[in-house]
Write a protein that holds these residues in place. Structure first.
Motif, PDB file in Angstrom:
ATOM      1  N   LYS A  51       0.826  -1.211   0.000  1.00 24.37           N
ATOM      2  CA  LYS A  51       0.000   0.000   0.000  1.00 24.37           C
ATOM      3  C   LYS A  51       0.861   1.262   0.000  1.00 24.37           C
ATOM      4  O   LYS A  51       0.559   2.231  -0.706  1.00 24.37           O
ATOM      5  CB  LYS A  51      -0.941  -0.010   1.204  1.00 24.37           C
TER       6      LYS A  51
ATOM      7  N   SER B  26     -19.027  -0.010   6.980  1.00 29.29           N
ATOM      8  CA  SER B  26     -17.735   0.022   6.298  1.00 29.29           C
ATOM      9  C   SER B  26     -17.925  -0.429   4.856  1.00 29.29           C
ATOM     10  O   SER B  26     -18.956  -1.009   4.497  1.00 29.29           O
ATOM     11  CB  SER B  26     -16.746  -0.910   6.997  1.00 29.29           C
TER      12      SER B  26
ATOM     13  N   GLU C 135     -16.452  -2.833   3.479  1.00 29.20           N
ATOM     14  CA  GLU C 135     -16.539  -4.290   3.493  1.00 29.20           C
ATOM     15  C   GLU C 135     -17.971  -4.746   3.771  1.00 29.20           C
ATOM     16  O   GLU C 135     -18.470  -5.690   3.154  1.00 29.20           O
ATOM     17  CB  GLU C 135     -15.585  -4.862   4.541  1.00 29.20           C
ATOM     18  N   GLU C 136     -18.654  -4.062   4.699  1.00 27.05           N
ATOM     19  CA  GLU C 136     -20.046  -4.406   5.007  1.00 27.05           C
ATOM     20  C   GLU C 136     -20.967  -4.120   3.828  1.00 27.05           C
ATOM     21  O   GLU C 136     -21.891  -4.877   3.544  1.00 27.05           O
ATOM     22  CB  GLU C 136     -20.501  -3.635   6.251  1.00 27.05           C
TER      23      GLU C 136
ATOM     24  N   GLU D 256     -10.272   0.800   0.991  1.00 27.73           N
ATOM     25  CA  GLU D 256     -10.670   1.932   1.842  1.00 27.73           C
ATOM     26  C   GLU D 256      -9.464   2.780   2.214  1.00 27.73           C
ATOM     27  O   GLU D 256      -9.570   4.004   2.330  1.00 27.73           O
ATOM     28  CB  GLU D 256     -11.354   1.430   3.106  1.00 27.73           C
ATOM     29  N   ASP D 257      -8.328   2.142   2.429  1.00 25.74           N
ATOM     30  CA  ASP D 257      -7.145   2.852   2.912  1.00 25.74           C
ATOM     31  C   ASP D 257      -6.559   3.805   1.874  1.00 25.74           C
ATOM     32  O   ASP D 257      -6.104   4.898   2.236  1.00 25.74           O
ATOM     33  CB  ASP D 257      -6.068   1.856   3.347  1.00 25.74           C
TER      34      ASP D 257
ATOM     35  N   ILE E 280      -9.224  -7.943  -0.377  1.00 24.92           N
ATOM     36  CA  ILE E 280      -9.054  -7.328   0.936  1.00 24.92           C
ATOM     37  C   ILE E 280      -9.645  -5.927   0.861  1.00 24.92           C
ATOM     38  O   ILE E 280      -8.964  -4.962   0.486  1.00 24.92           O
ATOM     39  CB  ILE E 280      -7.568  -7.310   1.351  1.00 24.92           C
ATOM     40  N   VAL E 281     -10.917  -5.810   1.178  1.00 24.42           N
ATOM     41  CA  VAL E 281     -11.656  -4.571   0.932  1.00 24.42           C
ATOM     42  C   VAL E 281     -11.090  -3.411   1.739  1.00 24.42           C
ATOM     43  O   VAL E 281     -11.088  -2.270   1.283  1.00 24.42           O
ATOM     44  CB  VAL E 281     -13.156  -4.778   1.250  1.00 24.42           C
ATOM     45  N   SER E 282     -10.579  -3.681   2.933  1.00 27.02           N
ATOM     46  CA  SER E 282     -10.034  -2.603   3.762  1.00 27.02           C
ATOM     47  C   SER E 282      -8.852  -1.911   3.085  1.00 27.02           C
ATOM     48  O   SER E 282      -8.615  -0.717   3.301  1.00 27.02           O
ATOM     49  CB  SER E 282      -9.606  -3.137   5.131  1.00 27.02           C
ATOM     50  N   ASP E 283      -8.101  -2.635   2.240  1.00 28.77           N
ATOM     51  CA  ASP E 283      -6.989  -2.016   1.512  1.00 28.77           C
ATOM     52  C   ASP E 283      -7.505  -0.949   0.550  1.00 28.77           C
ATOM     53  O   ASP E 283      -6.859   0.088   0.357  1.00 28.77           O
ATOM     54  CB  ASP E 283      -6.206  -3.076   0.739  1.00 28.77           C
TER      55      ASP E 283
END
Length: 286
Positions: free
Chosen positions: A178, A278, A280-281, A202-203, A197-200
């Motif tokens: 990242k 989020s 991801e949700e 978002e970041d 990896i959905v949080s990546d």
């Protein structure tokens, strides 16, 4: 940077009982100097889209339109693209440095430029001098990912496409990937990458393209798809008569009534925040 205009694709084969539709009327644009996340379940059509972007396969209908700054010929366009597939192949008999020189020469780089590229990027992706002198057959999955990232950016491409670049990496390795993408963006690069990896996303992403059932489900700014996940609930926090902080979840329809009751009891409202899912949700709900 690049547009997909009304792209549809159907696979036909002697071994298939009937044609398989891989993409249905796909329209999107990859904006310059942005990091775009490419989402979708397995089989949604992401890899087919990427192959069409790279002109490795021709769509059944529609066209890919590259900005003139990418070049006029297919060769010039390819010179301005860096691509790392999800399942890349590395020649195991070569040492890491030998493979990098081989890939640099395929991009018609001069040896001095390849050497300079190794000096710049090897420490950033986490491949140290000792590793570069070793045979690739001794590399772990994480080291292979790092090697792939290095050769992807070695020739200084304008447009970088990464298919699951953090696959097989530990949390430290994921953060390094990242950080690399953020650095490339700061140098003016345009980046498209797929990940589960959905949080990546978002970041670091500015935009999101989301495929569902081989069609575009969402194409736009990251904050817009996250905003779509706002629920019908609020989190309200207030100080009661004993100055104790209390926080509770309330339905949107009860918000005004709750505020009126708190004010009538001289309770101090500390915060009132809509509960937002989020990314991801949101993706999981879809």
């Amino acid at each position: 940077m690049v547009k997909l205009n009304s792209i549809s694709h159907t696979y036909n084969s002697d071994i298939l009982s009937h044609p398989v539709t891989a993409l249905k009327n796909i329209n999107f644009e990859i904006l310059p100097n942005k990091i775009t996340g490419f989402l979708g379940a397995n089989g949604a059509g992401k890899t087919t889209c990427i192959k069409i972007l790279l002109k490795l396969i021709r769509p059944s209908s529609g066209e890919v339109e590259y900005h003139p700054s990418m070049g006029r010929s297919l060769f010039e366009i390819n010179q301005n693209i860096g691509y790392m597939p999800e399942r890349a192949y590395y020649y195991p008999a070569l040492k890491g440095q030998e493979f990098i020189f081989y890939m640099g020469q395929l991009s018609r780089m001069k040896r001095a430029d390849i050497t300079a590229g190794i000096k710049k990027w090897a420490p950033i992706v986490g491949l140290h001098e000792e590793a570069l002198k070793r045979s690739i057959r001794t590399y772990s999955k994480g080291m292979l990912q790092r090697l792939g990232l290095l050769v992807t950016v070695l020739h200084d491409p304008q447009f970088i496409i990464l298919d699951e670049p953090a696959s097989g990496l530990d949390p430290v390795g994921r953060k390094e990937v990242k950080d690399l993408l953020v650095r490339l963006h700061s140098e003016g690069k345009t980046i498209l990458f797929t990940t589960h990896i959905v949080s990546d996303i978002e970041d670091i992403c500015h935009n999101v393209i989301f495929l569902k059932n081989r069609e575009i489900f969402f194409n736009g700014k990251l904050e817009d798809i996250i905003q779509s996940g706002i629920s019908n609930y609020f989190q309200i926090s207030y100080l009661d008569s004993n100055k104790k902080l209390i926080s509770q979840k309330i339905e949107k329809s009860q918000k005004n009534k709750m505020i009126a009751e708190l004010q009538s009891n001289n309770f101090e409202i500390y915060s009132l925040t809509p509960i937002q899912k989020s990314l991801e949700e949101v993706i999981f709900d879809v």
